[in-house]
Design a protein around this motif. Structure first.
Motif, PDB file in Angstrom:
ATOM      1  N   GLY A  22     -24.547 -38.229 -74.488  1.00 18.47           N
ATOM      2  CA  GLY A  22     -24.985 -37.325 -73.435  1.00 18.47           C
ATOM      3  C   GLY A  22     -25.406 -38.169 -72.240  1.00 18.47           C
ATOM      4  N   VAL A  23     -25.148 -37.687 -71.031  1.00 18.37           N
ATOM      5  CA  VAL A  23     -25.519 -38.436 -69.826  1.00 18.37           C
ATOM      6  C   VAL A  23     -26.629 -37.667 -69.112  1.00 18.37           C
ATOM      7  N   ALA A  24     -27.813 -38.272 -69.062  1.00 17.54           N
ATOM      8  CA  ALA A  24     -28.988 -37.545 -68.573  1.00 17.54           C
ATOM      9  C   ALA A  24     -28.860 -37.160 -67.103  1.00 17.54           C
ATOM     10  N   GLU A  25     -28.486 -38.092 -66.234  1.00 21.41           N
ATOM     11  CA  GLU A  25     -28.560 -37.807 -64.798  1.00 21.41           C
ATOM     12  C   GLU A  25     -27.492 -36.836 -64.305  1.00 21.41           C
ATOM     13  N   MET A  57     -28.432 -33.820 -51.770  1.00 17.08           N
ATOM     14  CA  MET A  57     -28.716 -35.147 -51.213  1.00 17.08           C
ATOM     15  C   MET A  57     -30.042 -35.763 -51.683  1.00 17.08           C
ATOM     16  N   PRO A  58     -31.131 -34.973 -51.791  1.00 19.19           N
ATOM     17  CA  PRO A  58     -32.375 -35.597 -52.259  1.00 19.19           C
ATOM     18  C   PRO A  58     -32.256 -36.216 -53.655  1.00 19.19           C
ATOM     19  N   ARG A  59     -31.291 -35.728 -54.453  1.00 20.24           N
ATOM     20  CA  ARG A  59     -31.105 -36.309 -55.783  1.00 20.24           C
ATOM     21  C   ARG A  59     -30.313 -37.617 -55.743  1.00 20.24           C
ATOM     22  N   MET A  60     -29.653 -37.875 -54.629  1.00 20.76           N
ATOM     23  CA  MET A  60     -28.763 -39.036 -54.565  1.00 20.76           C
ATOM     24  C   MET A  60     -29.469 -40.221 -53.923  1.00 20.76           C
ATOM     25  N   GLU A 109     -18.224 -44.745 -61.658  1.00 24.96           N
ATOM     26  CA  GLU A 109     -19.579 -44.239 -61.442  1.00 24.96           C
ATOM     27  C   GLU A 109     -19.838 -44.057 -59.945  1.00 24.96           C
ATOM     28  N   LEU A 110     -19.601 -45.135 -59.200  1.00 24.57           N
ATOM     29  CA  LEU A 110     -19.841 -45.107 -57.759  1.00 24.57           C
ATOM     30  C   LEU A 110     -18.992 -44.026 -57.088  1.00 24.57           C
ATOM     31  N   LEU A 111     -17.717 -43.967 -57.436  1.00 20.01           N
ATOM     32  CA  LEU A 111     -16.817 -43.063 -56.741  1.00 20.01           C
ATOM     33  C   LEU A 111     -17.102 -41.596 -57.080  1.00 20.01           C
ATOM     34  N   LEU A 112     -17.412 -41.328 -58.344  1.00 15.50           N
ATOM     35  CA  LEU A 112     -17.741 -39.945 -58.722  1.00 15.50           C
ATOM     36  C   LEU A 112     -19.075 -39.526 -58.116  1.00 15.50           C
ATOM     37  N   ASN A 113     -20.032 -40.473 -58.063  1.00 20.20           N
ATOM     38  CA  ASN A 113     -21.338 -40.160 -57.468  1.00 20.20           C
ATOM     39  C   ASN A 113     -21.219 -39.840 -55.982  1.00 20.20           C
ATOM     40  N   LEU A 114     -20.178 -40.320 -55.336  1.00 19.09           N
ATOM     41  CA  LEU A 114     -19.966 -40.009 -53.921  1.00 19.09           C
ATOM     42  C   LEU A 114     -19.078 -38.785 -53.741  1.00 19.09           C
ATOM     43  N   LEU A 115     -17.996 -38.735 -54.525  1.00 24.64           N
ATOM     44  CA  LEU A 115     -17.003 -37.669 -54.345  1.00 24.64           C
ATOM     45  C   LEU A 115     -17.588 -36.282 -54.618  1.00 24.64           C
TER      46      LEU A 115
END
Lengths: 467, 230
Positions: free
Chosen positions: B139-142, A40-43, A250-256
């Protein structure tokens, strides 16, 4: 088969008294919660992202017909086939007929809840077609002849000793209870299956309408091989999983992914736009996309449509106090935990899983972790209400609530009930021996009624008459 | 499964969905633009450091090679004692082929196999490779990911089947976010996305037995990304 409250209670009691299972559930759910907490701190901007994703998913549902037709157009443009399956029977029948036409006897499969939902493996077996699960957890569950117990950790209820036993029996040789060794055996066995299989079957985490692209989110690499090596690919999409644009991923993978496993991204995210292009060396030459309704259109547009925004991350299972005690199998349904308690009865139109909306304390932990902010407690209460309105509430429960509401909706009857409670308090085992609700009352301490009621005190202080 | 029957079923399916969604106001949920960060994020070496941190978090290893000499050294360490090496020649950063050849890699040609060739199966040099070397689109950094796409040739097979996957990437191929990648990748293929685009973040893994993390489920057990200055 009905899944009534007594059935649920029986399975739950069995699960709670199984100490190995209790340890496994504790271990798996706390591990998954810790992983999520650590990422979570990374998000950055998590809350904002949840809000945006909720809006995106609700928008998609409000335009589902348009996005599904766009998806169909794109898939067909690339030479893929699209089959619209209104129910489980149509979907399985299509696959069986296709496999028979192509003379497929053995096929490889990725982990997919939607194939569990439609009972695909059983139907295939009945028709002489042998699907091999290639996700390690699903493979274990398949060899054991069971069903998955968690959305993303299907075999967590098995200890490594139990897995070693299952493998030893299957391979006819003694396999030690070491995770590395067991995995090595599976790797070797399944690689042969990937290379030989004429057909691969996958689910899909998402399908992008804009490009006709399926998204598979996996860690082991079995999804890569299943979707890439066999000449025929069949993918089954729960129709609510469509996404408008590639950029929405992007949004969905970052949440899932952080919600599911606590990873930043899974090892493999495959964007599949099959069949293979004219200049590509590998990839399936034939592709069939099955878009599945199976009860979803009856949820859509109704009061419980929010459940269709679910990304199947499993975070709600890991925080649910009920799931943490009874585990996945007690639900007696494909989808378990809070999301299953809402979705399972809706998919079967409240016919089969009446008990599940009651498998919740309404504590709301699920809604708090949900990456798309599904208001689980509201949905669960709503489902209970609709059962009452349909006259499906158990007789005892209806009696208690009717009596209670009749007693307390009038001031004299309320006062009478307070006097009654005081008078009969010793007979009620100090609040632990209630008729009808004894199961509920035995584990709780009801505070004893005060010697004098608030009303008595009020009247004493302000005089008997008002004013 | 007659064509006529399918068409009727399809129309009925869509009609069901349509009548359901028309019950709610479609306008109540507008489609917002995809959310993108406004600044470009870290650049240059800082971007590499973010990439390294995130790839390590995913269990992989990132290396930085500013010149051919450094690349030789890093490859030497990774390859040490392993002799079955395959490489795919396309998409490699400029000037790296020469160095790879010094290590005696077997080059797999960027061939388009006809369907009948493909059925002959997979070259044993790939299934038996200890080290497989490829380039990548990005490459994707994050997320610590490399992005590969199906092309004429065996790059994806090498990435899936080798025990150790080594990716050579130019530093200018690093983007910061997944969103950047979802813009850049389609732009590389104006004719449409390739059949298979893979975001790969570290080695293959499974936690399916007692939630204990084990590396090397079906894919590579090690993933190294060497970021090169061109």
């Amino acid at each position: 088969m009905a899944n009534r409250i007594p059935d649920l209670l029986l399975r739950s009691e069995r699960a709670i008294s199984d100490s190995q299972l209790q340890r496994a559930i504790d271990f798996a759910t706390s591990r998954l919660r810790d992983h999520r907490a650590k990422i979570m701190p990374r998000m950055k901007g998590w809350e904002e992202m949840r809000e945006q994703a909720r809006e995106l998913r609700l928008h998609t549902l409000a335009h589902l017909d348009e996005y599904l037709e766009a998806l169909e157009r794109k898939v067909m443009q690339r030479g893929g086939h699209v089959f619209w399956a209104r129910d489980a029977g149509e979907a399985t029948q299509y696959i069986i007929e296709l496999a028979s036409r192509r003379r497929v006897r053995d096929l490889v499969k990725t982990k997919s809840m939607v194939t569990e939902e439609i009972g695909l493996n059983k139907s295939l077996e009945q028709n002489g077609i042998h699907p091999v699960e290639t996700d390690l957890g699903e493979y274990i569950v398949q060899l054991a002849g069971e069903t998955p117990s968690h959305l993303i950790a299907p075999a967590f209820h098995k200890s490594k000793e139990q897995v070693a036993e299952i493998f030893s029996r299957h391979f006819g040789t003694s396999i030690p209870a070491e995770v590395k060794t067991i995995m090595g055996v599976a790797r070797k066995e399944l690689r042969g299956k990937f290379l030989a299989a004429p057909m691969g079957i996958t689910g899909a985490n998402f399908a992008v309408a804009e490009t006709g692209t399926l998204v598979l989110v996996t860690n082991e690499g079995n999804g890569r091989l299943t979707s890439f090596l066999p000449p025929i690919l069949v993918s089954i999409l729960g129709m609510e999983k469509v996404v408008p644009r590639l950029a929405d991923l992007e949004l969905l993978l970052n949440l899932l992914v952080p919600s599911a496993t606590g990873q930043r991204l899974t090892t493999y995210v495959s964007l599949l736009s099959p069949p293979r292009g004219p200049h590509e060396t590998r990839g399936p030459q034939e592709f069939h996309l099955i878009i599945l309704d199976n009860g979803r259109s009856s949820i859509l547009g109704g009061p419980f449509a929010d459940i269709l925004t679910c990304l199947r991350c499993g975070a709600c299972l890991n925080v649910c106090p009920v799931y943490q005690k009874i585990g996945g199998h007690s639900y007696g349904a494909t989808y378990t935990g809070p999301m299953g308690a809402v979705l399972s009865p809706l998919l079967s139109e409240l016919k089969n899983h009446d008990s599940l909306p009651h498998a919740s304390t309404l504590c709301g932990a699920c809604a708090e972790v949900c990456p798309v902010k599904i208001p689980f407690p509201d949905l669960l209460i709503g489902l209970r209400q609709s059962q009452v309105r349909q006259g499906k509430a158990p007789f005892g429960q209806s009696l208690v609530f009717s009596l209670w509401s009749w007693l307390w909706s009038h001031s004299r009857r309320y006062a009478f009930s307070a006097r009654l409670a005081r008078a009969f308090w010793p007979l009620l085992g100090n609040g632990r021996k209630f008729p009808v609700v004894s199961g509920w009352a035995s584990g709780r301490d009801l505070p004893p009624p005060a010697p004098r009621t608030f009303r008595d005190l009020w009247h004493e202080r302000n005089g008997r008459s008002r004013g | 499964m007659s064509a006529m029957g399918e068409a009727v079923d399809r129309d009925q399916f869509i009609a069901n969905v349509r009548s359901a969604v028309e019950a709610v106001s479609r306008r109540s949920h507008e489609l917002a633009s995809p959310v993108r960060r406004r600044d470009g994020g870290p650049a240059g070496e800082d971007r590499f450091l973010l990439f390294r941190d995130c790839l390590e978090f995913a269990g992989g290893q990132a290396h930085r090679a500013a010149g051919s000499e450094k690349l030789r050294e890093i490859l030497g360490q990774i390859i040490a004692g392993r002799n079955r090496l395959v490489a795919w020649g396309e998409d490699l950063p400029a000037g790296t082929r020469q160095v790879l050849s010094e290590f005696g890699v077997e080059w797999l040609p960027p061939l388009t196999l006809s369907p009948s060739n493909a059925e002959q199966g997979i070259p044993p040099s790939i299934t038996e490779a200890q080290v497989g070397i490829t380039g990548a689109l990005l490459g994707v950094a994050e997320t610590g990911s490399v992005v590969l796409a199906s092309r004429p040739g065996e790059n994806l097979l090498i990435a899936s089947l080798s025990s150790i996957h080594v990716v050579l990437l130019g530093i200018d191929q690093l983007v910061v976010t997944l969103g950047d990648a979802f813009v850049r990748v389609p732009a590389m293929f104006p004719e449409g996305l390739p059949g298979n685009v893979a975001f790969i973040s570290g080695p293959s893994r499974s936690a399916d037995i007692e939630q204990s993390l084990a590396i090397g489920a079906h894919g590579p057990m090690e993933v190294h990304v060497i970021v090169i200055s061109s």
